[in-house]
Write a protein that holds these residues in place. Structure first.
Motif, mmCIF file in Angstrom:
data_model
loop_
_atom_site.group_PDB
_atom_site.id
_atom_site.type_symbol
_atom_site.label_atom_id
_atom_site.label_comp_id
_atom_site.label_asym_id
_atom_site.label_seq_id
_atom_site.Cartn_x
_atom_site.Cartn_y
_atom_site.Cartn_z
ATOM 1 N N GLN A 41 0.832 -1.204 0.000
ATOM 2 C CA GLN A 41 0.000 0.000 0.000
ATOM 3 C C GLN A 41 0.869 1.256 0.000
ATOM 4 O O GLN A 41 0.561 2.224 -0.704
ATOM 5 N N LEU A 42 1.941 1.230 0.766
ATOM 6 C CA LEU A 42 2.870 2.361 0.760
ATOM 7 C C LEU A 42 3.465 2.548 -0.626
ATOM 8 O O LEU A 42 3.531 3.663 -1.149
ATOM 9 N N ARG A 43 3.875 1.455 -1.235
ATOM 10 C CA ARG A 43 4.501 1.525 -2.553
ATOM 11 C C ARG A 43 3.523 2.029 -3.612
ATOM 12 O O ARG A 43 3.898 2.816 -4.481
ATOM 13 N N VAL A 44 2.279 1.590 -3.549
ATOM 14 C CA VAL A 44 1.263 2.060 -4.498
ATOM 15 C C VAL A 44 1.039 3.562 -4.317
ATOM 16 O O VAL A 44 0.988 4.318 -5.287
ATOM 17 N N ALA A 45 0.913 3.996 -3.064
ATOM 18 C CA ALA A 45 0.666 5.414 -2.794
ATOM 19 C C ALA A 45 1.824 6.284 -3.283
ATOM 20 O O ALA A 45 1.606 7.371 -3.811
ATOM 21 N N VAL A 46 3.047 5.801 -3.127
ATOM 22 C CA VAL A 46 4.220 6.563 -3.541
ATOM 23 C C VAL A 46 4.396 6.515 -5.056
ATOM 24 O O VAL A 46 4.681 7.530 -5.686
ATOM 25 N N GLN A 47 4.209 5.338 -5.655
ATOM 26 C CA GLN A 47 4.376 5.219 -7.113
ATOM 27 C C GLN A 47 3.364 6.091 -7.834
ATOM 28 O O GLN A 47 3.664 6.725 -8.823
ATOM 29 N N GLU A 48 2.144 6.082 -7.365
ATOM 30 C CA GLU A 48 1.053 6.955 -7.821
ATOM 31 C C GLU A 48 0.458 6.610 -9.187
ATOM 32 O O GLU A 48 -0.743 6.576 -9.329
ATOM 33 N N ILE A 99 9.239 8.142 -6.308
ATOM 34 C CA ILE A 99 9.850 7.264 -5.311
ATOM 35 C C ILE A 99 11.004 7.985 -4.611
ATOM 36 O O ILE A 99 11.106 7.960 -3.386
ATOM 37 N N ALA A 100 11.878 8.612 -5.394
ATOM 38 C CA ALA A 100 13.022 9.313 -4.803
ATOM 39 C C ALA A 100 12.559 10.433 -3.869
ATOM 40 O O ALA A 100 13.116 10.619 -2.774
ATOM 41 N N LYS A 101 11.535 11.164 -4.278
ATOM 42 C CA LYS A 101 11.033 12.262 -3.455
ATOM 43 C C LYS A 101 10.443 11.745 -2.143
ATOM 44 O O LYS A 101 10.690 12.307 -1.074
ATOM 45 N N ALA A 102 9.671 10.670 -2.223
ATOM 46 C CA ALA A 102 9.054 10.114 -1.016
ATOM 47 C C ALA A 102 10.090 9.482 -0.096
ATOM 48 O O ALA A 102 9.985 9.576 1.123
ATOM 49 N N GLN A 103 11.094 8.848 -0.679
ATOM 50 C CA GLN A 103 12.127 8.215 0.141
ATOM 51 C C GLN A 103 12.996 9.296 0.792
ATOM 52 O O GLN A 103 13.277 9.227 1.986
#
Length: 165
Positions: A41-48, A99-103
């Motif tokens: 779920q985190l990955r889906v939200a970040v990938q967008e 991904i880079a921005k969220a990480q």
């Protein structure tokens, strides 16, 4: 097997719905009703977005996880119809930027990523690093480092800092 797949899809849709509701209400993206978001779920939200169509994930049903590229990076597609189709380079670049921005930080050194960070694939997941030597060190303890990345994602979503490109 089909019943299990359907249950997984329903659970993911419910989770995505909770994420969207929390974000619309201005609540933490990391928690909804006291429940932490799952890794996917985190990955889906970040990938967008979908790397093929550019559509928002969840807009066409439950996102579909697939492995792409030589390193078998796991990404999410908006629908099964996008499976096997060519990835749009512009959407792929947007996903990497999201991904880079969220990480935001190297999971090993816990310091901000440089303007043009390197990345590696750890257990199928794109992970941004501050420098090439971190790649081998991160791979040595993937579970702990992926958990750290999840923490960075959750913090970014909770703070509203993740603003997809």
């Amino acid at each position: 097997m089909k019943k299990r797949s359907m249950l997984v899809a329903i659970a993911l849709l419910v989770g995505m719905s909770q994420i969207a509701s929390a974000q619309r209400a201005g609540h933490s993206g990391g928690h909804s009703g006291g429940h932490a978001m799952t890794h996917d779920q985190l990955r889906v939200a970040v990938q967008e977005i979908c790397p093929v169509s550019g559509q928002k994930l969840g807009s066409m049903g439950a996102p579909v996880k697939v492995a792409v590229g030589d390193q078998k990076e796991e990404v999410f597609l908006c629908c099964r119809g996008c499976a096997g189709k060519k990835i749009d380079p512009a959407h792929w670049a947007t996903i990497h930027a999201n991904i880079a921005k969220a990480q935001a930080k190297c999971p090993l050194m816990d310091k901000p990523l440089p303007k043009t960070p390197k990345w590696t694939v750890v257990e199928g997941q794109l992970v941004y690093i501050c420098c090439p030597p971190c790649a081998k060190k991160i791979a040595a303890d993937p579970k702990a480092n992926l958990a750290k990345v999840d923490e960075f994602y959750a913090a970014s979503l909770a703070a509203g800092e993740h603003s997809p490109q």
